[in-house]
Design a protein around this motif. Sequence first.
Motif, PDB file in Angstrom:
ATOM      1  N   UNK A  79     -15.137   4.803  -7.438  1.00  0.00           N
ATOM      2  CA  UNK A  79     -14.985   6.110  -6.848  1.00  0.00           C
ATOM      3  C   UNK A  79     -14.141   6.037  -5.580  1.00  0.00           C
ATOM      4  N   UNK A  80     -14.201   4.934  -4.869  1.00  0.00           N
ATOM      5  CA  UNK A  80     -13.424   4.787  -3.640  1.00  0.00           C
ATOM      6  C   UNK A  80     -11.933   4.929  -3.925  1.00  0.00           C
ATOM      7  N   UNK A  81     -11.485   4.426  -5.063  1.00  0.00           N
ATOM      8  CA  UNK A  81     -10.068   4.530  -5.411  1.00  0.00           C
ATOM      9  C   UNK A  81      -9.662   5.987  -5.616  1.00  0.00           C
ATOM     10  N   UNK A  82     -10.532   6.782  -6.241  1.00  0.00           N
ATOM     11  CA  UNK A  82     -10.240   8.208  -6.452  1.00  0.00           C
ATOM     12  C   UNK A  82     -10.134   8.912  -5.108  1.00  0.00           C
ATOM     13  N   UNK A  83     -11.080   8.639  -4.213  1.00  0.00           N
ATOM     14  CA  UNK A  83     -11.064   9.278  -2.892  1.00  0.00           C
ATOM     15  C   UNK A  83      -9.794   8.903  -2.137  1.00  0.00           C
ATOM     16  N   UNK A  84      -9.454   7.638  -2.113  1.00  0.00           N
ATOM     17  CA  UNK A  84      -8.255   7.197  -1.392  1.00  0.00           C
ATOM     18  C   UNK A  84      -6.992   7.807  -1.990  1.00  0.00           C
ATOM     19  N   UNK A  85      -6.927   7.883  -3.309  1.00  0.00           N
ATOM     20  CA  UNK A  85      -5.750   8.447  -3.980  1.00  0.00           C
ATOM     21  C   UNK A  85      -5.591   9.929  -3.665  1.00  0.00           C
ATOM     22  N   UNK A  86      -6.667  10.685  -3.789  1.00  0.00           N
ATOM     23  CA  UNK A  86      -6.610  12.122  -3.522  1.00  0.00           C
ATOM     24  C   UNK A  86      -6.340  12.376  -2.042  1.00  0.00           C
ATOM     25  N   UNK A  87      -6.975  11.616  -1.168  1.00  0.00           N
ATOM     26  CA  UNK A  87      -6.783  11.797   0.270  1.00  0.00           C
ATOM     27  C   UNK A  87      -5.350  11.527   0.694  1.00  0.00           C
ATOM     28  N   UNK A  88      -4.641  10.700  -0.056  1.00  0.00           N
ATOM     29  CA  UNK A  88      -3.267  10.366   0.291  1.00  0.00           C
ATOM     30  C   UNK A  88      -2.262  11.443  -0.145  1.00  0.00           C
ATOM     31  N   UNK A  89      -2.696  12.395  -0.932  1.00  0.00           N
ATOM     32  CA  UNK A  89      -1.798  13.456  -1.394  1.00  0.00           C
ATOM     33  C   UNK A  89      -1.408  14.353  -0.226  1.00  0.00           C
ATOM     34  N   UNK A 141      -3.494  17.611   0.776  1.00  0.00           N
ATOM     35  CA  UNK A 141      -4.898  17.451   1.138  1.00  0.00           C
ATOM     36  C   UNK A 141      -5.083  17.404   2.651  1.00  0.00           C
ATOM     37  N   UNK A 142      -6.181  17.998   3.108  1.00  0.00           N
ATOM     38  CA  UNK A 142      -6.481  17.862   4.532  1.00  0.00           C
ATOM     39  C   UNK A 142      -6.812  16.404   4.836  1.00  0.00           C
ATOM     40  N   UNK A 143      -6.647  16.027   6.082  1.00  0.00           N
ATOM     41  CA  UNK A 143      -6.956  14.649   6.471  1.00  0.00           C
ATOM     42  C   UNK A 143      -8.445  14.415   6.303  1.00  0.00           C
ATOM     43  N   UNK A 144      -8.783  13.312   5.666  1.00  0.00           N
ATOM     44  CA  UNK A 144     -10.191  12.964   5.492  1.00  0.00           C
ATOM     45  C   UNK A 144     -10.430  11.571   6.037  1.00  0.00           C
TER      46      UNK A 144
END
Length: 74
Positions: A1-11, A14-17
């Motif tokens: 799941x960490x990979x999904x979060x990092x990938x989406x957050x890098x778009x 997306x707001x900064x997370x």
Amino acid sequence: MQEVVESVAAERAMPRVELTVHDLDLAGSEDPELLARYTSKVPVLVLDGVELAHFWMEPAQLRAALLRPVDGPP
């Protein structure tokens, strides 16, 4: 799941997370309630105190959660 979060957050859209990863074995030794609550649900994704997913989350679901207004429905 960490990979999904990092990938989406890098778009770009997306707001900064801020991603914080907690080692349940380490944290659970200091907080037995935390260990009891999450031991069978790892990994768990929590956003602003709300559990969003256990085990896996689709990128589209995470995008929607990140773009939802803070006071919006879950």
